[in-house]
Design a protein around this motif. Sequence first.
Motif, mmCIF file in Angstrom:
data_model
loop_
_atom_site.group_PDB
_atom_site.id
_atom_site.type_symbol
_atom_site.label_atom_id
_atom_site.label_comp_id
_atom_site.label_asym_id
_atom_site.label_seq_id
_atom_site.Cartn_x
_atom_site.Cartn_y
_atom_site.Cartn_z
ATOM 1 N N MET A 381 0.825 -1.210 0.000
ATOM 2 C CA MET A 381 0.000 0.000 0.000
ATOM 3 C C MET A 381 0.859 1.260 0.000
ATOM 4 O O MET A 381 0.482 2.288 -0.547
ATOM 5 C CB MET A 381 -0.938 -0.004 1.196
ATOM 6 C CG MET A 381 -2.115 -0.956 1.080
ATOM 7 S SD MET A 381 -3.272 -0.487 -0.243
ATOM 8 C CE MET A 381 -2.821 -1.647 -1.518
ATOM 9 N N ALA A 382 2.050 1.192 0.627
ATOM 10 C CA ALA A 382 2.968 2.336 0.591
ATOM 11 C C ALA A 382 3.386 2.627 -0.850
ATOM 12 O O ALA A 382 3.433 3.785 -1.287
ATOM 13 C CB ALA A 382 4.190 2.064 1.459
ATOM 14 N N LEU A 383 3.688 1.574 -1.599
ATOM 15 C CA LEU A 383 4.021 1.737 -3.012
ATOM 16 C C LEU A 383 2.834 2.294 -3.791
ATOM 17 O O LEU A 383 2.983 3.181 -4.642
ATOM 18 C CB LEU A 383 4.451 0.388 -3.588
ATOM 19 C CG LEU A 383 4.713 0.329 -5.100
ATOM 20 C CD1 LEU A 383 5.917 1.176 -5.465
ATOM 21 C CD2 LEU A 383 4.910 -1.113 -5.543
ATOM 22 N N TYR A 384 1.662 1.799 -3.487
ATOM 23 C CA TYR A 384 0.442 2.226 -4.176
ATOM 24 C C TYR A 384 0.167 3.707 -3.927
ATOM 25 O O TYR A 384 -0.164 4.460 -4.858
ATOM 26 C CB TYR A 384 -0.719 1.357 -3.698
ATOM 27 C CG TYR A 384 -1.987 1.513 -4.493
ATOM 28 C CD1 TYR A 384 -1.995 1.321 -5.862
ATOM 29 C CD2 TYR A 384 -3.189 1.818 -3.865
ATOM 30 C CE1 TYR A 384 -3.165 1.443 -6.592
ATOM 31 C CE2 TYR A 384 -4.360 1.944 -4.588
ATOM 32 C CZ TYR A 384 -4.337 1.754 -5.944
ATOM 33 O OH TYR A 384 -5.498 1.878 -6.668
ATOM 34 N N ALA A 462 4.086 1.739 9.520
ATOM 35 C CA ALA A 462 3.281 2.172 8.376
ATOM 36 C C ALA A 462 3.653 3.589 7.954
ATOM 37 O O ALA A 462 3.819 3.882 6.763
ATOM 38 C CB ALA A 462 1.791 2.093 8.709
ATOM 39 N N VAL A 463 3.812 4.475 8.934
ATOM 40 C CA VAL A 463 4.193 5.851 8.615
ATOM 41 C C VAL A 463 5.590 5.896 7.986
ATOM 42 O O VAL A 463 5.814 6.574 6.974
ATOM 43 C CB VAL A 463 4.142 6.737 9.874
ATOM 44 C CG1 VAL A 463 4.704 8.125 9.580
ATOM 45 C CG2 VAL A 463 2.717 6.840 10.396
ATOM 46 N N LEU A 464 6.534 5.155 8.552
ATOM 47 C CA LEU A 464 7.893 5.145 8.028
ATOM 48 C C LEU A 464 7.943 4.560 6.623
ATOM 49 O O LEU A 464 8.643 5.081 5.735
ATOM 50 C CB LEU A 464 8.802 4.348 8.958
ATOM 51 C CG LEU A 464 10.270 4.207 8.517
ATOM 52 C CD1 LEU A 464 10.919 5.579 8.348
ATOM 53 C CD2 LEU A 464 11.048 3.348 9.520
ATOM 54 N N GLY A 465 7.198 3.463 6.394
ATOM 55 C CA GLY A 465 7.204 2.830 5.078
ATOM 56 C C GLY A 465 6.655 3.743 3.998
ATOM 57 O O GLY A 465 7.172 3.784 2.876
ATOM 58 N N HIS A 466 5.607 4.492 4.321
ATOM 59 C CA HIS A 466 5.040 5.428 3.346
ATOM 60 C C HIS A 466 5.963 6.624 3.145
ATOM 61 O O HIS A 466 6.170 7.077 2.016
ATOM 62 C CB HIS A 466 3.662 5.899 3.810
ATOM 63 C CG HIS A 466 2.580 4.886 3.637
ATOM 64 N ND1 HIS A 466 2.522 3.715 4.381
ATOM 65 C CD2 HIS A 466 1.501 4.846 2.804
ATOM 66 C CE1 HIS A 466 1.464 3.012 4.015
ATOM 67 N NE2 HIS A 466 0.831 3.676 3.055
ATOM 68 N N LEU A 467 6.514 7.129 4.237
ATOM 69 C CA LEU A 467 7.398 8.282 4.152
ATOM 70 C C LEU A 467 8.637 7.985 3.312
ATOM 71 O O LEU A 467 9.126 8.840 2.564
ATOM 72 C CB LEU A 467 7.808 8.707 5.561
ATOM 73 C CG LEU A 467 8.658 9.973 5.709
ATOM 74 C CD1 LEU A 467 7.906 11.179 5.181
ATOM 75 C CD2 LEU A 467 9.052 10.173 7.166
ATOM 76 N N ALA A 468 9.141 6.763 3.410
ATOM 77 C CA ALA A 468 10.367 6.396 2.691
ATOM 78 C C ALA A 468 10.180 6.398 1.182
ATOM 79 O O ALA A 468 11.162 6.516 0.433
ATOM 80 C CB ALA A 468 10.835 5.012 3.152
ATOM 81 N N GLN A 469 8.945 6.287 0.693
ATOM 82 C CA GLN A 469 8.697 6.254 -0.748
ATOM 83 C C GLN A 469 8.714 7.639 -1.387
ATOM 84 O O GLN A 469 8.647 7.761 -2.611
ATOM 85 C CB GLN A 469 7.334 5.594 -1.018
ATOM 86 C CG GLN A 469 7.226 4.147 -0.602
ATOM 87 C CD GLN A 469 8.068 3.222 -1.451
ATOM 88 O OE1 GLN A 469 8.395 3.542 -2.596
ATOM 89 N NE2 GLN A 469 8.424 2.070 -0.913
ATOM 90 N N THR A 470 8.807 8.693 -0.574
ATOM 91 C CA THR A 470 8.686 10.060 -1.096
ATOM 92 C C THR A 470 9.725 10.409 -2.161
ATOM 93 O O THR A 470 9.391 11.087 -3.149
ATOM 94 C CB THR A 470 8.765 11.072 0.061
ATOM 95 O OG1 THR A 470 7.811 10.701 1.070
ATOM 96 C CG2 THR A 470 8.463 12.470 -0.424
ATOM 97 N N PRO A 471 11.009 10.014 -2.045
ATOM 98 C CA PRO A 471 11.979 10.389 -3.100
ATOM 99 C C PRO A 471 11.593 9.923 -4.497
ATOM 100 O O PRO A 471 11.934 10.597 -5.478
ATOM 101 C CB PRO A 471 13.274 9.725 -2.623
ATOM 102 C CG PRO A 471 13.143 9.684 -1.135
ATOM 103 C CD PRO A 471 11.695 9.401 -0.884
ATOM 104 N N SER A 472 10.901 8.796 -4.611
ATOM 105 C CA SER A 472 10.470 8.360 -5.941
ATOM 106 C C SER A 472 9.445 9.331 -6.522
ATOM 107 O O SER A 472 9.404 9.552 -7.750
ATOM 108 C CB SER A 472 9.891 6.945 -5.872
ATOM 109 O OG SER A 472 8.761 6.895 -5.009
ATOM 110 N N ILE A 473 8.636 9.927 -5.669
ATOM 111 C CA ILE A 473 7.680 10.956 -6.118
ATOM 112 C C ILE A 473 8.434 12.201 -6.553
ATOM 113 O O ILE A 473 8.112 12.828 -7.568
ATOM 114 C CB ILE A 473 6.694 11.288 -4.978
ATOM 115 C CG1 ILE A 473 5.959 10.034 -4.519
ATOM 116 C CG2 ILE A 473 5.719 12.373 -5.391
ATOM 117 C CD1 ILE A 473 5.144 10.227 -3.255
#
Length: 565
Positions: A381-384, A462-473
């Motif tokens: 879901m973090a990736l999504y 959950a917060v850390l996993g989602h936050l870590a995806q930010t550089p790809s954005i």
Amino acid sequence: MTLLTSATGHTGESSRRTQHGRHSEDRVGSQVTGLRTLLRLMIRRDRWRAPIWILSLAALTAYFANAIAVVMDGDTLASMVVFAKNPVMGLITGPGYGMDDITVPRFIVGMYGVFLMLGAALMSITTMTRHTRAEEQTGRAELIRANVTGRHTQLLAALGLTLIMNLLAGALMSLTFFFSEAKPEPFSSALLFGISIAAAGCVFAAISAVTVQLTSFARAASGIAGAVLAASFVVRGLGDMSAVAGGDLKWLSWLSPLGWSQQTAPYTLDRWAPLLLSLAAVVVLVPVSLFLQSRRDLSAGIFADRLGRAHASSGLSTSIGLALRLQRSSLLWWSIGVFAMAVVFGSFTGAMKEGAAGMPQEILDLMGGSRGIVDGYIGYMALYFAMIVSAYAIIAASGLRSEESGFRTEPVLATAVGRGRWVLSWTLVTLLGSLWLMVLAGAGEGLGAAASTGDWSLLGPAVLGHLAQTPSIWVLLGLALALYGFAPRLQGLVWLVFVYSAGLALFGQMMRLDEAVLNTSVFVHIGQYPAQDLAAEAVVVLTAATAVLVGLGVLGFRRRDLMTA
């Protein structure tokens, strides 16, 4: 004498009725005067844009059909059944009709059809806004109205153009699919597939025709239509996820225009009847849009603009404050939508955990095993959500071009604000906005997961996993800014990179593509925490790449001419 009087009165009454009927016909005709001429003008204005949209959708269809037909043999295709019947894939792609007796055409329709529908919907929303509200906002609509044109001419011409684009795209997708390596038979099913995609686009053209009447700003009108599209996708996803899992909420799919098109189930059920719902929606929404347009003034919206303060706040004295003010409304609505969506998706974590025992081993391996399925679901879901927030970042970056084409950038640069400072201020707000949305997504996902499982230790990961995806954005945002700096008209190409990267991240492993090909996606490098370890070097490299792209955008903006009135 009496007969003469009676006859004269009868003749006079008939004459008045005839004149009244002619006046009514004249009024109706005057509302659409110049429709053909204005439609030709819009077609000429979009002589490059429309073919690019239509050919891009057809090219995606051809790519899916030919690549999957070549890559997947019988055994590989059979192994895809367990993935296609995964509740998470139901949430993302659809109900998975025909997967029990899977074929290449059924797999393509079931797994990729919804993404083509999203493309058609975005094409419709942007086209309608471009030729209606954006024209009023820039003042060009007033010049057109000064000629011999009716009140509803521009709106109906924009609708006509958008419907033509959808029908052409649907026909071309049907042909490219039918003559692909997938060898789908019969042609009637391929035609139904293309028309179902076009129907979804037509519904959102009608929805956009309504939303452009509500507000006086093109960006807000597109945002409202986009919010309806996002809500339709979520509602459909929840219904299809429930259907795949054997739940009781599958009726939700029938509340979504995307669901109506998917319920046609080409190559499985071949139902044309659900498209009657799409037709009914268009028939209802178009008169509503015409009614709303007749109740407002030119360049105004049904929702009246609020009066501003007599004196500007101190925050607007800086370029960052102005950029934040211009993006504030959009960021607020995105925040509400992302958080609500994350809570809903997170609430399914408990059901995923309870159903792990009955899931095929292939799905469990994909999600990290029966013990790690909760972490696997949260990581996925973090990736999504990284893909969802990427759409926000790209749209926000395109706001720079909207400000410039609307001749609002020139007054800003006439002050002490330099070109580089203005672009960097806008970029900083968008970077932090993306970061904020990912934090909200992680918090919502974690809260929903904790509430459904009773395990509140899930919130932090959950917060850390989602936050870590930010550089790809941020990389996609940087690419959008680099294109804006050197070639603003080509800024839309970043959407192709987005679709390509998202497609590889979602389906690349499923299609067993080479590692080198998968690595060309910006979404596959960081890792899906907490199911996978985070790649710190990938975070650093992606962040550095963002800085380089933003720098290039600033350099290009400094060197090129500004669009001025």
